[in-house]
Scaffold this active site. Sequence first.
Site, PDB file in Angstrom:
ATOM      1  CE  LYS A   3      -3.898   1.798   2.744  1.00  0.00           C
ATOM      2  NZ  LYS A   3      -4.705   1.834   3.629  1.00  0.00           N
TER       3      LYS A   3
ATOM      4  CB  SER B 165      -7.665   4.112   3.206  1.00  0.00           C
ATOM      5  OG  SER B 165      -6.830   3.236   4.174  1.00  0.00           O
TER       6      SER B 165
ATOM      7  CB  SER C 275      -8.162   1.200   6.004  1.00  0.00           C
ATOM      8  OG  SER C 275      -8.596   2.360   6.260  1.00  0.00           O
TER       9      SER C 275
END
Length: 461
Positions: A81, A157, A181
């Site tokens: 990420k 997210s 997330s």
Amino acid sequence: MNNDLLRLPATELIEGYRTARFSPVEVCRATFDAIAAFNPTLNAFQHLDEDGALLQARRSQERWGRGAPIGALDGVPATVKDNILTKGWPTLSGSRTVNPQQAWEEDAPGTARLREAGAVLIGKTTMPEFAWKVMTDSPLFGITRNPWNPGFTPGGSSGGAAAATAAGLGVLALASDGGGSIRVPASRCGLVGLKPTHGRVADYPPSRFGTNSNIGPITRTVRDCALMMNVIARPDPRDWYGLPPHEGDYLDALAGGVKGLRLAWSPDLGSGVAVDPEVAMAAHKAVEVFRALGAQVDEIAIDPALYALGSRSYFVLRCVMQAGLLRALPPARLPLMDPDLLASCRENDFDVVAYSEAEQDRRRFGVALNLLLDGYDALVCPTIQSLPEPVEAKTPEPFLTAIFNASRHPAISIPCGLSSAGLPIGVQLVAAHSQEAKLLRIAAAFEAEHGFPPLPIGPKV
């Protein structure tokens, strides 16, 4: 591209490498062929390194040819990420306020553990700016789309991580969870997403969300999740909240089923939030699977005041951390931020008294949740109250995930069905601190009995 290779979980890739049915180079090339075909639609990556990945794959192939893999993930494509440091690649957190022209000379602990285990790192995945919401768009990289239906959000997210994993653009995803997330995009994309106990997976540099935030895996199967936890859940001296090493093998913990276990079932955690009827039905059916497998499942009523205590403390602490973004940036750079994030920071700026009270409320909530879980092996509830939203819509707050960030309890989302529109639905399991192995065991029993919906390799149109 070879779609058959793209569908395989990490455990089957490793077996294929061992028996020479296919090679890490073949898998790597198939992955980048799929990225070239599908990423223009999905927008799951902010950075790709095909040359570097192929070099890693060739080295892995040579090791497998000698029968000498260096680790449990040797040759498996993995993504990282955008808010997790990766040596040599920019880590921009989806923000135009971060200078990409700087030396990126350090791996975060999770990234380092993946490299040490031989994983082939293929790229950095997209996220909303500074991971502030549970959908994935940013001023820097635009909108990320759900491979089940590109008109819908993959959640956030860690939306890029989930979209890539579901579409076959990488097998394992290293992600973060500051309020849902990992679990929300896992639910939105039909995947397994584990938020470990805070400190179980080392985190460095410290997240702007403080001890609400955790590093964890997003995978296609429970077994892959356990395999990845064996690799990344190791102490690192850079994380001063780090827990002692986990004793045991997460893969070994998958056996045993749920017969005789006690599960608590709550349709809404006492939140009073309206749960979509299709979500409620899918979660209820999951509970019936656990009952059929021999678990004792008790529907419990959670005091709304308890939920409110956890939710309010989480919200205040998150907003204090977010407001710190404004203090850390020169005023001239603030117009570069997501306007909604900027407004949220300005509208929800709490003083030191509110912060201190929120910390005390957090402790009280954590103790109360400990006492609730003391009589059960896990708590079961929906992962998120709504079905995936169109990419243009505002995603609601993650009411059913964020309180467990406040309390630091481990939680996992697993797929439990599809909506009438063919979009994934997840169910969430929560356990006492440091009981990730038990969550994986319960999740594995569900997967073996119920199965997960087959993933779309490439976006559906």
